[in-house]
Design a protein around this motif. Structure first.
Motif, PDB file in Angstrom:
ATOM      1  N   GLU A 165       0.860  -1.179   0.000  1.00  0.00           N
ATOM      2  CA  GLU A 165       0.000   0.000   0.000  1.00  0.00           C
ATOM      3  C   GLU A 165       0.899   1.233   0.000  1.00  0.00           C
ATOM      4  O   GLU A 165       1.454   1.592   1.036  1.00  0.00           O
ATOM      5  CB  GLU A 165      -0.870   0.004   1.264  1.00  0.00           C
ATOM      6  CG  GLU A 165      -2.227  -0.644   1.087  1.00  0.00           C
ATOM      7  CD  GLU A 165      -3.138   0.112   0.122  1.00  0.00           C
ATOM      8  OE1 GLU A 165      -3.174   1.352   0.183  1.00  0.00           O
ATOM      9  OE2 GLU A 165      -3.788  -0.557  -0.706  1.00  0.00           O
ATOM     10  N   VAL A 166       1.063   1.845  -1.144  1.00  0.00           N
ATOM     11  CA  VAL A 166       1.889   3.044  -1.206  1.00  0.00           C
ATOM     12  C   VAL A 166       0.971   4.260  -1.138  1.00  0.00           C
ATOM     13  O   VAL A 166       0.129   4.451  -2.012  1.00  0.00           O
ATOM     14  CB  VAL A 166       2.722   3.080  -2.507  1.00  0.00           C
ATOM     15  CG1 VAL A 166       3.563   4.336  -2.570  1.00  0.00           C
ATOM     16  CG2 VAL A 166       3.600   1.841  -2.602  1.00  0.00           C
ATOM     17  N   GLN A 167       1.085   5.036  -0.096  1.00  0.00           N
ATOM     18  CA  GLN A 167       0.244   6.222   0.084  1.00  0.00           C
ATOM     19  C   GLN A 167       1.137   7.444   0.171  1.00  0.00           C
ATOM     20  O   GLN A 167       1.972   7.538   1.070  1.00  0.00           O
ATOM     21  CB  GLN A 167      -0.550   6.112   1.385  1.00  0.00           C
ATOM     22  CG  GLN A 167      -1.575   4.998   1.369  1.00  0.00           C
ATOM     23  CD  GLN A 167      -2.940   5.478   0.887  1.00  0.00           C
ATOM     24  OE1 GLN A 167      -3.035   6.480   0.173  1.00  0.00           O
ATOM     25  NE2 GLN A 167      -3.979   4.772   1.268  1.00  0.00           N
ATOM     26  N   LEU A 168       0.958   8.342  -0.774  1.00  0.00           N
ATOM     27  CA  LEU A 168       1.795   9.536  -0.803  1.00  0.00           C
ATOM     28  C   LEU A 168       0.928  10.779  -0.688  1.00  0.00           C
ATOM     29  O   LEU A 168      -0.217  10.800  -1.120  1.00  0.00           O
ATOM     30  CB  LEU A 168       2.589   9.594  -2.117  1.00  0.00           C
ATOM     31  CG  LEU A 168       3.500   8.411  -2.404  1.00  0.00           C
ATOM     32  CD1 LEU A 168       3.987   8.451  -3.834  1.00  0.00           C
ATOM     33  CD2 LEU A 168       4.679   8.408  -1.441  1.00  0.00           C
ATOM     34  N   GLU A 169       1.524  11.813  -0.113  1.00  0.00           N
ATOM     35  CA  GLU A 169       0.830  13.076   0.039  1.00  0.00           C
ATOM     36  C   GLU A 169       1.682  14.143  -0.643  1.00  0.00           C
ATOM     37  O   GLU A 169       2.887  14.192  -0.417  1.00  0.00           O
ATOM     38  CB  GLU A 169       0.731  13.388   1.528  1.00  0.00           C
ATOM     39  CG  GLU A 169      -0.281  14.424   1.890  1.00  0.00           C
ATOM     40  CD  GLU A 169      -0.477  14.457   3.404  1.00  0.00           C
ATOM     41  OE1 GLU A 169      -1.618  14.344   3.846  1.00  0.00           O
ATOM     42  OE2 GLU A 169       0.530  14.580   4.128  1.00  0.00           O
ATOM     43  N   GLN A 170       1.060  14.968  -1.447  1.00  0.00           N
ATOM     44  CA  GLN A 170       1.834  15.986  -2.161  1.00  0.00           C
ATOM     45  C   GLN A 170       2.285  17.086  -1.217  1.00  0.00           C
ATOM     46  O   GLN A 170       1.481  17.638  -0.465  1.00  0.00           O
ATOM     47  CB  GLN A 170       1.005  16.573  -3.296  1.00  0.00           C
ATOM     48  CG  GLN A 170       1.803  17.517  -4.184  1.00  0.00           C
ATOM     49  CD  GLN A 170       1.040  17.909  -5.430  1.00  0.00           C
ATOM     50  OE1 GLN A 170       0.522  17.053  -6.134  1.00  0.00           O
ATOM     51  NE2 GLN A 170       0.948  19.192  -5.692  1.00  0.00           N
ATOM     52  N   VAL A 171       3.592  17.391  -1.263  1.00  0.00           N
ATOM     53  CA  VAL A 171       4.151  18.446  -0.415  1.00  0.00           C
ATOM     54  C   VAL A 171       4.222  19.759  -1.180  1.00  0.00           C
ATOM     55  O   VAL A 171       3.842  20.806  -0.688  1.00  0.00           O
ATOM     56  CB  VAL A 171       5.554  18.049   0.098  1.00  0.00           C
ATOM     57  CG1 VAL A 171       6.176  19.165   0.913  1.00  0.00           C
ATOM     58  CG2 VAL A 171       5.475  16.770   0.930  1.00  0.00           C
ATOM     59  N   ARG A 172       4.739  19.688  -2.419  1.00  0.00           N
ATOM     60  CA  ARG A 172       4.794  20.894  -3.225  1.00  0.00           C
ATOM     61  C   ARG A 172       5.101  20.559  -4.679  1.00  0.00           C
ATOM     62  O   ARG A 172       5.572  19.472  -4.982  1.00  0.00           O
ATOM     63  CB  ARG A 172       5.839  21.872  -2.697  1.00  0.00           C
ATOM     64  CG  ARG A 172       7.245  21.344  -2.703  1.00  0.00           C
ATOM     65  CD  ARG A 172       8.202  22.308  -3.363  1.00  0.00           C
ATOM     66  NE  ARG A 172       9.570  21.831  -3.232  1.00  0.00           N
ATOM     67  CZ  ARG A 172      10.073  20.886  -3.993  1.00  0.00           C
ATOM     68  NH1 ARG A 172       9.321  20.299  -4.909  1.00  0.00           N
ATOM     69  NH2 ARG A 172      11.321  20.498  -3.850  1.00  0.00           N
ATOM     70  N   ALA A 173       4.829  21.499  -5.559  1.00  0.00           N
ATOM     71  CA  ALA A 173       5.140  21.361  -6.976  1.00  0.00           C
ATOM     72  C   ALA A 173       5.837  22.636  -7.439  1.00  0.00           C
ATOM     73  O   ALA A 173       5.416  23.736  -7.081  1.00  0.00           O
ATOM     74  CB  ALA A 173       3.868  21.140  -7.781  1.00  0.00           C
ATOM     75  N   VAL A 174       6.934  22.489  -8.182  1.00  0.00           N
ATOM     76  CA  VAL A 174       7.669  23.652  -8.692  1.00  0.00           C
ATOM     77  C   VAL A 174       7.853  23.497 -10.195  1.00  0.00           C
ATOM     78  O   VAL A 174       8.366  22.481 -10.679  1.00  0.00           O
ATOM     79  CB  VAL A 174       9.062  23.770  -8.015  1.00  0.00           C
ATOM     80  CG1 VAL A 174       9.904  24.850  -8.688  1.00  0.00           C
ATOM     81  CG2 VAL A 174       8.920  24.066  -6.526  1.00  0.00           C
ATOM     82  N   GLU A 175       7.435  24.503 -10.930  1.00  0.00           N
ATOM     83  CA  GLU A 175       7.593  24.485 -12.381  1.00  0.00           C
ATOM     84  C   GLU A 175       8.912  25.144 -12.744  1.00  0.00           C
ATOM     85  O   GLU A 175       9.256  26.196 -12.203  1.00  0.00           O
ATOM     86  CB  GLU A 175       6.436  25.262 -13.006  1.00  0.00           C
ATOM     87  CG  GLU A 175       6.371  25.145 -14.493  1.00  0.00           C
ATOM     88  CD  GLU A 175       5.414  26.161 -15.100  1.00  0.00           C
ATOM     89  OE1 GLU A 175       5.344  26.223 -16.324  1.00  0.00           O
ATOM     90  OE2 GLU A 175       4.761  26.896 -14.328  1.00  0.00           O
ATOM     91  N   ALA A 176       9.677  24.523 -13.612  1.00  0.00           N
ATOM     92  CA  ALA A 176      10.982  25.059 -14.017  1.00  0.00           C
ATOM     93  C   ALA A 176      11.196  24.728 -15.499  1.00  0.00           C
ATOM     94  O   ALA A 176      10.458  23.919 -16.056  1.00  0.00           O
ATOM     95  CB  ALA A 176      12.083  24.429 -13.163  1.00  0.00           C
ATOM     96  N   PRO A 177      12.210  25.353 -16.132  1.00  0.00           N
ATOM     97  CA  PRO A 177      12.446  25.079 -17.555  1.00  0.00           C
ATOM     98  C   PRO A 177      12.721  23.593 -17.814  1.00  0.00           C
ATOM     99  O   PRO A 177      13.668  23.032 -17.269  1.00  0.00           O
ATOM    100  CB  PRO A 177      13.681  25.930 -17.879  1.00  0.00           C
ATOM    101  CG  PRO A 177      13.653  27.029 -16.862  1.00  0.00           C
ATOM    102  CD  PRO A 177      13.095  26.403 -15.619  1.00  0.00           C
ATOM    103  N   GLY A 178      11.879  22.964 -18.605  1.00  0.00           N
ATOM    104  CA  GLY A 178      12.100  21.580 -19.020  1.00  0.00           C
ATOM    105  C   GLY A 178      11.821  20.522 -17.980  1.00  0.00           C
ATOM    106  O   GLY A 178      12.157  19.346 -18.185  1.00  0.00           O
ATOM    107  N   VAL A 179      11.224  20.883 -16.856  1.00  0.00           N
ATOM    108  CA  VAL A 179      11.003  19.908 -15.789  1.00  0.00           C
ATOM    109  C   VAL A 179       9.994  20.466 -14.781  1.00  0.00           C
ATOM    110  O   VAL A 179       9.863  21.681 -14.620  1.00  0.00           O
ATOM    111  CB  VAL A 179      12.349  19.583 -15.083  1.00  0.00           C
ATOM    112  CG1 VAL A 179      12.946  20.815 -14.426  1.00  0.00           C
ATOM    113  CG2 VAL A 179      12.214  18.442 -14.072  1.00  0.00           C
TER     114      VAL A 179
END
Lengths: 55, 215
Positions: B192-206
């Motif tokens: 059971e893999v349960q993940l919680e999103q901490v943050r998202a960062v948009e950058a050039p090419g990734v």
């Protein structure tokens, strides 16, 4: 000319539905979780781990 | 509390290496493209004895990945050489030259025992033959309260994920479709893999997506 756009919810492991899509589970088993974000009722970061439709 | 962290570049279709890994293509065919975003950064180039490079939104991500890390864990396939097996003449000391960019003890999971290899700059490679728990335990001890970085590759990351031992997962999602290779989220069995999103960062090419494991 208009662009063709695909806008779709996908699990971290690349599935757009869960396994065993059917009348009972139109999005596959547990596939509804992919749309929780739209309804503000869940957390992201899920793995569906179905082996049916891989995006 | 010392965390086990994994920061890894991944294609849009979920591969962390391309197909047919070889001496010429250690990351598999097309796999180098997964790292285009990072090798362009001054922050990465400085630590790999290269000149120039840019600074962008990914710079902070790379700096963050280096903070508070006291030891590493790595699979044999990532350490190399490709093909695995016994250590032969023991000449192989990794892909990174005499002064690898780790500067702390790194524990390599392998089926083949070997004495530790001390490199320049504070990196020592230790070879662990009794499984992922043992490697983590030794790395935690060596880290002295700091975090342990899980460097990959896919097989080792899968094992730690499935065992519920990973605390933090950061995916550097690259808009590349590899089609084949080493999938990260595979061989997880019934875990059971349960993940919680901490943050998202948009950058050039990734795009950098950070998750914490919910236990």
């Amino acid at each position: 000319m208009g662009d063709v756009v695909l806008d779709i919810s996908m699990s971290l492991d690349g599935f757009v539905t869960g396994p065993n899509v059917g009348n009972e589970h139109p999005l596959g088993e547990d596939g509804g979780r992919l749309h929780d974000w739209k309804f503000d009722r869940g957390r992201s970061g899920r793995l569906l781990r179905g082996k049916v439709e891989q995006a | 509390m010392s965390k086990l962290r994994c920061h890894i570049s991944i294609s849009l279709d979920g591969f962390v290496a391309g197909p047919n890994q070889s001496e010429e293509n250690p990351l598999g065919e097309g796999g180098e493209r997964l790292h285009d975003w990072v090798v362009a950064l001054a922050a990465w180039r400085q630590s790999h004895d290269k000149q120039g490079g840019e600074t962008n939104a990914s710079t902070r991500i790379v700096e963050e990945s280096r903070e508070n890390v006291g030891a590493g864990v790595m699979g044999r396939n990532m350490f190399g050489p490709i093909g695995g097996g016994g250590w032969g003449d023991e000449q192989w000391t990794g892909w990174w030259g005499d002064d690898p960019p780790y500067h702390y003890p790194v524990f390599i999971l392998t089926h083949h025992p070997r004495d530790p290899v001390e490199m320049e700059g504070g990196t020592t490679f230790h070879f662990v033959t009794d499984g992922i728990e043992s490697a983590l335990e030794r790395a935690r001890e060596a880290a002295g309260g700091k975090d342990v970085m899980l460097w990959g590759g896919a097989q080792v990351a899968q094992q730690y994920l499935a065992a519920g031992l990973l605390d933090e997962l950061e995916l550097h999602v690259v808009p590349v479709v590899l089609g084949d290779g080493a999938r990260l989220f595979d061989n997880l069995g019934d875990a059971e893999v349960q993940l919680e999103q901490v943050r998202a960062v948009e950058a050039p090419g990734v795009t950098h997506l950070k998750y914490r494991s919910v236990k």
